[in-house]
Structure formats: structure tokens, C-alpha cells
Design a protein around this motif. Structure first.
Motif, PDB file in Angstrom:
ATOM      1  N   ALA A 198       6.454 -75.770  32.123  1.00 36.38           N
ATOM      2  CA  ALA A 198       7.100 -75.000  32.474  1.00 36.38           C
ATOM      3  C   ALA A 198       6.695 -73.829  33.909  1.00 36.38           C
ATOM      4  O   ALA A 198       6.798 -73.004  34.643  1.00 36.38           O
ATOM      5  CB  ALA A 198       7.701 -73.967  31.764  1.00 36.38           C
ATOM      6  N   MET A 199       5.499 -74.298  34.170  1.00 37.48           N
ATOM      7  CA  MET A 199       4.922 -73.870  35.130  1.00 37.48           C
ATOM      8  C   MET A 199       5.215 -74.042  37.154  1.00 37.48           C
ATOM      9  O   MET A 199       4.982 -72.613  37.474  1.00 37.48           O
ATOM     10  CB  MET A 199       3.245 -74.061  35.112  1.00 37.48           C
ATOM     11  N   SER A 200       6.118 -75.008  36.952  1.00 36.14           N
ATOM     12  CA  SER A 200       6.801 -74.803  38.420  1.00 36.14           C
ATOM     13  C   SER A 200       7.701 -73.657  38.286  1.00 36.14           C
ATOM     14  O   SER A 200       7.897 -73.546  39.922  1.00 36.14           O
ATOM     15  CB  SER A 200       7.418 -76.388  38.588  1.00 36.14           C
ATOM     16  N   ASP A 201       8.596 -73.407  37.354  1.00 37.97           N
ATOM     17  CA  ASP A 201       8.870 -72.071  37.088  1.00 37.97           C
ATOM     18  C   ASP A 201       8.038 -70.452  37.528  1.00 37.97           C
ATOM     19  O   ASP A 201       8.659 -69.772  37.953  1.00 37.97           O
ATOM     20  CB  ASP A 201      10.471 -71.958  36.195  1.00 37.97           C
ATOM     21  N   TYR A 202       6.322 -70.761  36.751  1.00 39.30           N
ATOM     22  CA  TYR A 202       6.327 -69.731  37.384  1.00 39.30           C
ATOM     23  C   TYR A 202       5.752 -69.818  39.480  1.00 39.30           C
ATOM     24  O   TYR A 202       6.098 -68.864  40.046  1.00 39.30           O
ATOM     25  CB  TYR A 202       4.395 -70.183  36.832  1.00 39.30           C
ATOM     26  N   TYR A 203       5.167 -70.730  39.399  1.00 40.35           N
ATOM     27  CA  TYR A 203       5.037 -71.251  41.347  1.00 40.35           C
ATOM     28  C   TYR A 203       6.678 -70.914  42.025  1.00 40.35           C
ATOM     29  O   TYR A 203       5.764 -70.364  43.286  1.00 40.35           O
ATOM     30  CB  TYR A 203       4.507 -72.570  41.422  1.00 40.35           C
ATOM     31  N   ALA A 204       7.465 -71.194  42.113  1.00 39.63           N
ATOM     32  CA  ALA A 204       8.858 -71.337  42.628  1.00 39.63           C
ATOM     33  C   ALA A 204       8.996 -69.498  43.052  1.00 39.63           C
ATOM     34  O   ALA A 204       8.551 -69.183  44.534  1.00 39.63           O
ATOM     35  CB  ALA A 204       9.956 -71.290  42.094  1.00 39.63           C
ATOM     36  N   ALA A 212       2.724 -64.879  48.949  1.00 44.86           N
ATOM     37  CA  ALA A 212       2.372 -66.252  49.381  1.00 44.86           C
ATOM     38  C   ALA A 212       1.969 -67.301  48.438  1.00 44.86           C
ATOM     39  O   ALA A 212       2.597 -67.332  47.089  1.00 44.86           O
ATOM     40  CB  ALA A 212       1.328 -65.944  50.724  1.00 44.86           C
ATOM     41  N   ASN A 213       1.235 -68.484  48.810  1.00 47.02           N
ATOM     42  CA  ASN A 213       1.567 -69.611  47.492  1.00 47.02           C
ATOM     43  C   ASN A 213       0.105 -69.337  47.532  1.00 47.02           C
ATOM     44  O   ASN A 213      -0.862 -68.076  47.378  1.00 47.02           O
ATOM     45  CB  ASN A 213       1.060 -71.118  48.989  1.00 47.02           C
ATOM     46  N   GLU A 214      -0.249 -69.700  46.021  1.00 51.52           N
ATOM     47  CA  GLU A 214      -1.341 -69.438  45.569  1.00 51.52           C
ATOM     48  C   GLU A 214      -2.641 -70.155  45.716  1.00 51.52           C
ATOM     49  O   GLU A 214      -2.276 -71.120  45.190  1.00 51.52           O
ATOM     50  CB  GLU A 214      -0.797 -70.312  43.895  1.00 51.52           C
ATOM     51  N   ASN A 258      -3.350 -60.093  26.894  1.00 50.19           N
ATOM     52  CA  ASN A 258      -4.198 -59.908  28.660  1.00 50.19           C
ATOM     53  C   ASN A 258      -2.755 -60.204  29.711  1.00 50.19           C
ATOM     54  O   ASN A 258      -2.664 -61.513  29.759  1.00 50.19           O
ATOM     55  CB  ASN A 258      -4.900 -61.172  28.606  1.00 50.19           C
ATOM     56  N   ILE A 259      -2.691 -59.341  30.454  1.00 47.39           N
ATOM     57  CA  ILE A 259      -1.867 -59.760  31.193  1.00 47.39           C
ATOM     58  C   ILE A 259      -2.449 -60.189  33.139  1.00 47.39           C
ATOM     59  O   ILE A 259      -2.705 -59.657  33.348  1.00 47.39           O
ATOM     60  CB  ILE A 259      -0.936 -58.417  31.991  1.00 47.39           C
ATOM     61  N   PHE A 260      -1.963 -61.966  32.611  1.00 56.05           N
ATOM     62  CA  PHE A 260      -3.373 -62.248  33.486  1.00 56.05           C
ATOM     63  C   PHE A 260      -2.180 -62.398  35.025  1.00 56.05           C
ATOM     64  O   PHE A 260      -3.077 -62.425  36.059  1.00 56.05           O
ATOM     65  CB  PHE A 260      -3.289 -63.936  32.972  1.00 56.05           C
ATOM     66  N   ARG A 261      -0.967 -62.827  35.349  1.00 54.56           N
ATOM     67  CA  ARG A 261      -0.739 -63.392  36.592  1.00 54.56           C
ATOM     68  C   ARG A 261       0.736 -62.817  36.798  1.00 54.56           C
ATOM     69  O   ARG A 261       1.941 -63.250  35.794  1.00 54.56           O
ATOM     70  CB  ARG A 261      -0.556 -65.041  36.414  1.00 54.56           C
ATOM     71  N   LEU A 262       0.793 -62.175  37.458  1.00 54.37           N
ATOM     72  CA  LEU A 262       1.884 -62.025  37.269  1.00 54.37           C
ATOM     73  C   LEU A 262       3.453 -62.183  39.244  1.00 54.37           C
ATOM     74  O   LEU A 262       2.948 -61.965  39.960  1.00 54.37           O
ATOM     75  CB  LEU A 262       2.714 -60.003  37.344  1.00 54.37           C
ATOM     76  N   ALA A 263       4.714 -62.675  39.869  1.00 52.30           N
ATOM     77  CA  ALA A 263       5.047 -62.726  40.124  1.00 52.30           C
ATOM     78  C   ALA A 263       6.508 -62.697  40.445  1.00 52.30           C
ATOM     79  O   ALA A 263       7.257 -63.117  39.179  1.00 52.30           O
ATOM     80  CB  ALA A 263       4.527 -64.190  40.668  1.00 52.30           C
ATOM     81  N   TYR A 264       6.973 -62.272  41.741  1.00 50.65           N
ATOM     82  CA  TYR A 264       8.760 -62.559  41.287  1.00 50.65           C
ATOM     83  C   TYR A 264       9.312 -62.537  43.370  1.00 50.65           C
ATOM     84  O   TYR A 264       8.594 -62.009  43.554  1.00 50.65           O
ATOM     85  CB  TYR A 264       9.042 -61.313  41.201  1.00 50.65           C
ATOM     86  N   ASP A 265       9.995 -63.003  43.247  1.00 50.62           N
ATOM     87  CA  ASP A 265      10.969 -63.192  44.630  1.00 50.62           C
ATOM     88  C   ASP A 265      11.315 -62.042  45.059  1.00 50.62           C
ATOM     89  O   ASP A 265      12.744 -61.268  45.079  1.00 50.62           O
ATOM     90  CB  ASP A 265      11.845 -64.947  44.050  1.00 50.62           C
ATOM     91  N   GLU A 266      10.381 -61.565  46.490  1.00 51.94           N
ATOM     92  CA  GLU A 266      11.002 -60.445  46.748  1.00 51.94           C
ATOM     93  C   GLU A 266      12.808 -60.515  47.944  1.00 51.94           C
ATOM     94  O   GLU A 266      12.003 -59.329  47.503  1.00 51.94           O
ATOM     95  CB  GLU A 266      10.007 -60.145  48.047  1.00 51.94           C
ATOM     96  N   ALA A 267      13.133 -61.528  47.231  1.00 46.84           N
ATOM     97  CA  ALA A 267      14.853 -61.841  47.603  1.00 46.84           C
ATOM     98  C   ALA A 267      15.183 -60.568  46.365  1.00 46.84           C
ATOM     99  O   ALA A 267      16.454 -60.040  47.390  1.00 46.84           O
ATOM    100  CB  ALA A 267      15.177 -62.558  47.928  1.00 46.84           C
ATOM    101  N   TRP A 268      14.581 -60.457  45.522  1.00 46.61           N
ATOM    102  CA  TRP A 268      15.439 -59.979  43.923  1.00 46.61           C
ATOM    103  C   TRP A 268      14.813 -58.005  43.728  1.00 46.61           C
ATOM    104  O   TRP A 268      15.027 -57.741  42.821  1.00 46.61           O
ATOM    105  CB  TRP A 268      15.329 -60.703  42.942  1.00 46.61           C
ATOM    106  N   LYS A 269      13.697 -58.092  44.696  1.00 46.60           N
ATOM    107  CA  LYS A 269      13.371 -56.578  44.383  1.00 46.60           C
ATOM    108  C   LYS A 269      13.883 -55.404  44.440  1.00 46.60           C
ATOM    109  O   LYS A 269      13.616 -55.048  43.406  1.00 46.60           O
ATOM    110  CB  LYS A 269      12.090 -56.068  45.973  1.00 46.60           C
TER     111      LYS A 269
END
Length: 343
Positions: A198-204, A212-214, A258-269
Motif C-alpha cells: 500500500a506504500m504507493s498510496d503513501y507516496y502519492a 516534494a519528492n521523498e 511512533n509517529i514516523f511520516r506524515l503527508a497530505y495533498d496540499e490541494a486538500w489543505k
């Protein structure tokens, strides 16, 4: 008791696994899976592995994982993502083990060590520092990072949220309603072996975020694979009409989240998808996983203070071998002592 310095993981005796298992109880970032993946994907071509160990009767009593670069400095085996570092130390005869470790390190062609980030209340590091100073190293601690945590103390998620700022609670409730009303949404939780797929849904959303890019895809994928096998990973993804707009990767082991990595699409901020996901995972790790502590790792960001309640400090410990300047008089005295000793 003897000091040994290994340069490859395959050289470590099997008993080292007990020490790493003990370390993982303190922090997932002291596990063997973490250090091995860091070695495989995190070291650059100028660095080499050095596992400074103490052994007795076939048992590994201490491991100080180091990265050796060109020159005479040894560095903590760490990565940009490393939130805490320490040495691994068995309970048996800790003073004697530390004495052996620092005496062995003093014989290596290493004039300085830089260990970071270390906790200010780490007894193992404190003992190590005292030993290094007694062996002739000058040691200093310099502040590096803040770390926010929350001690659950048996609370339910509902009780935990009552203690959070009203502003945060109201924002989450309001944004949930707004997102559901205007678009509809779904949150899916992936655990264990389902996480790597499911990591592709994290990278998107990550690629569409402010980050930006990981930069460390291989490193992150390796950690996810290694931590998913024992069931330590929690990946929550927020979808809108099948599109991943936010994702969070947490590690849960031995009662600590442990809260390790967070990301969200800025268009939905405007919908605060990050806060919605954090509240979802908070509920899961508190009510389902039953964790005792939640760690937001490093950083003093204001939003972390809304979720956590206690701030700790992390330091860099530098140890530099003292070199006494020798003038002509001292040289003459040393020569005279040698002459007198030989007569």
C-alpha cells in the motif's frame, strides 16, 4: 571480557540478537532491523560500518553502532530520520562492560566520536560519557532537537481527546463534516504484510505535499518491509473518491507508538486531512493497540504540542581525545625519564 570491532553484520555472534531485542523494547530505532536497513540504504560510499562490541563467554554485552568516515572521527550510525540514538548494553555487569568498551575505543585510531541524537536522561550514555572522560577524552553535550511525547496512563481515546485543546477537537469535527458533505471520504488502515503493497498510496500525497519528492525511497521501503514482518507498521490512508489525499506511517512496538511520516495533498489543505488521520490513528493505537506512550519524534512544531503533553530534549555528545601539547622542556623531561629508566 574482551573488546571486538566488527565491520559487517554477518560477523556478529548470534547472541547479539538478544541485545537488539532488548533495545527494541526501549525504542524501535534501536532494533536490529533499523540499523541493518540503515547500513544497507543509508550509508554513503565514504562511510563504513563499525560495530564496537564487548563480549564475555560468547555473549555480546554491548554494541555501539558507528559509521566510520575518512579521517579519525567515528559517528553514530544514524540517518536523517533517526529520532534517537543510544548504545545497546546488557544488564550484566554494566560498569565493567562500559570500562571494557571505552578502553577498547581508546585503542582504536579514532580521535573523536560524535553520537547524536541522545536523550538527556539516557543512563547508558551517561555511563559511557563518564568512562570516556576517565579514559582521557573531553566530552561535551550540545542541544540538538526537541521531542514531544504523550503518556497515555490507561486513558481511553475519548478521555485523551477531552484533554486536548478545544480548538483541535472542534476543528477535527468540523472538517470531518465538511469533507463528508462536500466529497465523501474513506480511511483505510493497513497493518503487517499489507503495508508494503500500500506504500504507493503513501507516496502519492507525499509527492503533492509541501515536502516534494521523498528523497529516501529505498531506505523507507526497506524499513517498512523490515518492520512489517513482525507487525510493527500502521499505515493509514485517507481516500476521496478512490484518490489518496493523505497518509501517515506509524510504528507500534512494545507499547509505544511512533509517529514516523506524515503527508497530505496540499490541494486538500482546507479540509485538514492530516488532523483527521492523526485522530483516527490516535484512536486506534490507544483503544486497539493499547499503547502506553505516543511519540511525535523530533521537532518543535506547534501542531505537535496540540497532540502531545511533554517535551524532552535531545543532544549531541562529542568526545575528543585529549592531546597534551609537548614543548621543548616536556620533551627534555620525557627523554631524561627514559634515560634514567634504562640506567
Amino acid at each position: 571480557m574482551k573488546f571486538v570491532c566488527y565491520t559487517d553484520w554477518v560477523q556478529l555472534p548470534e547472541s547479539a540478537n538478544e541485545l537488539f531485542a532488548q533495545g527494541a523494547k526501549d525504542s524501535v530505532f534501536l532494533s536490529r532491523a533499523w540499523f541493518e536497513n540503515l547500513t544497507a540504504a543509508g550509508l554513503d560510499e565514504k562511510q563504513s560500518l563499525a560495530l564496537a562490541c564487548v563480549e564475555a563467554e560468547g555473549k555480546v554485552l554491548a554494541i555501539l553502532p558507528l559509521a566510520k568516515c575518512t579521517g579519525n572521527t567515528g559517528y553514530a550510525l544514524k540517518h536523517r530520520y533517526t529520532p534517537v540514538y543510544s548504545l545497546l548494553l546488557a544488564d550484566d555487569d554494566q560498569p565493567g562492560t562500559l570500562d571494557c568498551l571505552v578502553e577498547g575505543l581508546s585503542r582504536l585510531p579514532v580521535h573523536s566520536l560524535l553520537l547524536e541524537p541522545v536523550s538527556n536522561d539516557d543512563n547508558r550514555i551517561e555511563g559511557f560519557q563518564r568512562g570516556m572522560e576517565a579514559t582521557g577524552f573531553r566530552c561535551n553535550r550540545n542541544f540538538r532537537l526537541y521531542n514531544w511525547i504523550y503518556r497515555v496512563q490507561g486513558q481511553s481515546y475519548a478521555e485523551y481527546m477531552v484533554s486536548r485543546p478545544a480548538r483541535l477537537r472542534n476543528t477535527i469535527a468540523r472538517k470531518k463534516r465538511k469533507l463528508e458533505r462536500e466529497h465523501g471520504y474513506e480511511i483505510r488502515l493497513f497493518t503487517g504484510g499489507d503495508v508494503p503493497q500500500a506504500m504507493s498510496d503513501y507516496y502519492a500525497p507525499y509527492s503533492a505535499s509541501w515536502k516534494a519528492n521523498e528523497q529516501y525511497v529505498d531506505f523507507l521501503n526497506g524499513i517498512v518491509a523490515g518492520f512489517s514482518r513482525p507487525g510493527w507498521t500502521r499505515l493509514a490512508v485517507l481516500y476521496v473518491q478512490g484518490q489518496s489525499i493523505a497518509a501517515q506511517l506509524w510504528f507500534v512496538v512494545h507499547g509505544k507508538a511512533n509517529i514516523f511520516r506524515l503527508a497530505y495533498d496540499e490541494a486538500w489543505k482546507a479540509y485538514s486531512p492530516g488532523s483527521i488521520l492523526t485522530s483516527f490513528l490516535m484512536e486506534y493505537v490507544i483503544d486497539v493497540d493499547g499503547v502506553e506512550e505516543i511519540d511525535f519524534l523530533t521537532g518543535n512544531d506547534a501542531y505537535k504540542q496540540d497532540w502531545m503533553s511533554e517535551r524532552r530534549e535531545l543532544f549531541a555528545l562529542s568526545c575528543v581525545k585529549s592531546v597534551k601539547a609537548t614543548g621543548r622542556y616536556e620533551q627534555f623531561v620525557d627523554s631524561l625519564k627514559k634515560i634514567l629508566k634504562g640506567s
